[in-house]
Motif scaffolding. Sequence first.
Motif, PDB file in Angstrom:
ATOM      1  N   GLU A  97       0.821  -1.222   0.000  1.00  0.00           N
ATOM      2  CA  GLU A  97       0.000   0.000   0.000  1.00  0.00           C
ATOM      3  C   GLU A  97       0.853   1.271   0.000  1.00  0.00           C
ATOM      4  O   GLU A  97       0.325   2.367   0.116  1.00  0.00           O
TER       5      GLU A  97
ATOM      6  N   ARG B  42      -6.633   6.605  -0.180  1.00  0.00           N
ATOM      7  CA  ARG B  42      -6.840   5.696   0.938  1.00  0.00           C
ATOM      8  C   ARG B  42      -7.771   6.332   1.978  1.00  0.00           C
ATOM      9  O   ARG B  42      -7.638   6.089   3.163  1.00  0.00           O
TER      10      ARG B  42
ATOM     11  N   ASP C 149      -6.501   2.737  -8.019  1.00  0.00           N
ATOM     12  CA  ASP C 149      -6.068   3.943  -7.299  1.00  0.00           C
ATOM     13  C   ASP C 149      -6.449   5.161  -8.140  1.00  0.00           C
ATOM     14  O   ASP C 149      -5.795   6.195  -8.082  1.00  0.00           O
TER      15      ASP C 149
END
Lengths: 317, 582
Positions: free
Chosen positions: B65, B71, B533
């Motif tokens: 990550e 996030r 993402d």
Amino acid sequence: MSDLVLYLLVFGTLGGAFAGAAILVWFERRLLGIWQDRLGPNRVGPLGIGLALADIIKLFAKEDWVPPFADRFVFIFAPTAIVMAMLLGFTVVPYTSELHIADLNIALLFFLGMTSLAVYSVLLGGLASNNKYALLGGLRSAAQMVSYEVFMGLSLMGVVMLSGSFSLVDIVNAQAERGWFVISQFFGFVVFLIAGIAESHRLPFDLPEAEHELVAGFHTEYSGMKFGMFMLGEYLGLILISSMITTLFFGGWLGPGFLPPIFWFFFKTFILICFFILLRAGIPRPRYDQLMSFGWKVMLPLTLINLLVTGAVELWL
Amino acid sequence: MSVVAVQVVDVESELTELFPHIALHFQRTADEIPTFWVSRSHIREILKGLKPRYEMLFDLCGVDERTRNHRVGLPPSDFTVVYHLTSIRHNCDVRVKVALFESSIDVPSVHLIFLNANWYEREAWDMFGINFSDHPNLCRILLPPTWQGHALRKDHPARATEMDPFKMDFERQDKEQEALRFRPEDWGMKRKNDQTEFMFLNLGPNHPSVHGVFRIVLQLDGELVVDAVPEIGYHHRGAEKMAERQTWHSYIPYTDRIDYLGGVMNNLPYVLAIEKLAGIPVPPRAQTIRVMMAEFFRISSHLVFYGTFAQDVGQLSPVFYMFSDRERLFRIIEAITGGRMHPAWFRIGGVAQDLPRGWDVMVRDFLDWMPARLAHYEKMAMNNSILKQRTKNIGVYTQSEAMEWGVTGPGMRATGIDFDVRRDRPYSGYENFDFEVPVYHNGDAYDRARVRVDEITESLKIIRQCLDNMPAGMYKSEHKLTTPPAKERTMYDIETLIHHFLSVSWGTVIPAGECGVTIEATKGMNMYYLTSDGGTSSYRTRIRTPSFPHLQQIPLISRGLMIADLIAIIASIDFVMADVDR
């Protein structure tokens, strides 16, 4: 028989057996091709027959290699043994009542002896390779051939009883009087047929090589002409067994008179060879222990009962 | 939609009730699977608590990550371990995540709770360097034993040009070979016991019946298999790593090659996952075409299985008949897609092209041809007494063992578990089809083959329904993220032209989020778990393939049998090494 005819016959048999084996490789592949919905080899020469020649050239031209970890002498000796044994087996095969290399009074025993010798080839080949797959293949073949040998011999005793002789010529002549032994000795025929396939270790009895389990079994390490000898031995074995079944159960050269006796002999042998090839196309391979228990629990009792009944019939009827 | 949302709330409150003293951090994902984060000290307790309800560890994977931007609402983490649990009985899923930091990248191993965690943990260690404490043998599984670094970490090079030129000199070759040498002691095996000295046989990686490059080291007592160690990784091509460099669209052809007998069946979970992430509606015609093509490939894959299964027990002929039938099938696939084994024909939002004129004639011909052939094969192979002898009561596992080892698909249905993703969690419009799910009860090699043979018939049924009821309409969606977008709409206004230009030159941007979609692939349950993402390519693509866990349980079912039985077992599992190693 004059010496000249004998020499011709010997060389004819030798050449014929080799050529037969080579052509059989091509023939088997063509036949399997037809049965399996595909073409098979059809490019080299008419119908692909040139493939037999190409195969031979390929095998001869390959590097003659002995693995450094193998037992050199035994490794080289093993493939020659099977070819020698099989070729010697051919000496007693009677093509017609006149045409045969040797009419031994123990021809049948001689034949059994020669096919038994072939097991050494497989066993030694597997052992000398010093390879685990080859070892397992050798082990399997030793167990398989030794046990199938037992009732292979016993299954023929009915034939011997009926004809009263071990000579193959006499056996065929006996069939001229008493009818083909395939009828009176049907169980003997079935057992001999199955044992015969096992002896020539072809599918479904190809456990010593069992491609899907043991890669190539006892001949995993062999290549070039030494591998070629094993293959040759296998096909010679196929021809030999077929001609023996013809002689013992299908009346050898006997047949309608409009064609020469020698034709009938080769014709019957040819049909049997086709049958063996068809078996290969059709049947899966049993497991090693299943094969053994089938041998000892089904085949052996069957052979013994057949022997008993034949003896009783001969004695009292 | 609302029903699923309720379920999320339910699971949340249920879990909070179940583990009152453990802090759970819930996360919303696009696939609506309840997902929550726990600390690593509680992972064993949580999984133990969840096991009565979720009996199968469906997947376990790592995620790096460290370079992930979107996030929001997630706890901080450098490396995340994702445990995906499935309940076949209750037909529900749950995902548990553990956050780890570079400073201490340890997490307790759960191989005692779920037996199949063993290989998954080795894979996560191999790929991310995540250290599973108490793991019995934490060593490389997919990469060579001599590999330096952990391949799926973001700082590991993704292409050969980023690394020094590869050289294999003799010294290196010797080193690599030595590293592959099998040492029984590493696996807790004894070289001999009181009676006998064992033989260790190296079956593979090149062997006629291991269906690819697969190595099993056998501990033999004569011909009896005492124990076996399957070794995989020879077919590893870094498919998951490649996904991080390819655009969403250009990765589709790579998926074809995961289960290389499954063809477009592999595209399906991948595009479904993207469509779920981006909210792209797929028109009914495209859905039906997809179902039809997927079922064609199921038949094709099962035919290969059928033939090789018979071949591996020594029957030479069936494989030729089945391959020539497969050839007929490929002719249809070729006419429709232009490709044969790997058409890469599904697109984000639909399929590549509409069906060609005359497709229905070809399909109908095939549907009329096939049943008679199957009846013929039935007589030839399945009813053959030697084949039955060789495969009945061989390689038996029970329902609970199947659950424990993550066995899915036909291998699971052969034990009597009546579960098929197509019927029980319909996707791509499978709810509109009428078909049976073949179930058998012995869990042996023969029944595994039986299930597949019957599935061919069911697939034919589904294809006939596609043929008779093919909806009219678009073959791809009108959504703006459809790739490539409908050409008719690009030439009229600047807006659509720019979209088209960008999606072709840079690639489509899929909204950030996570989504996993499971389908019933040819060999079992196949899942693509995508993390976006907000870029033109996937941040992390996890491919959960069915064959991977199937191989792990080979030792369990082959102990005490003979080599010939092991071959029958391998044949009955129906795996593809590319599907195992990815």
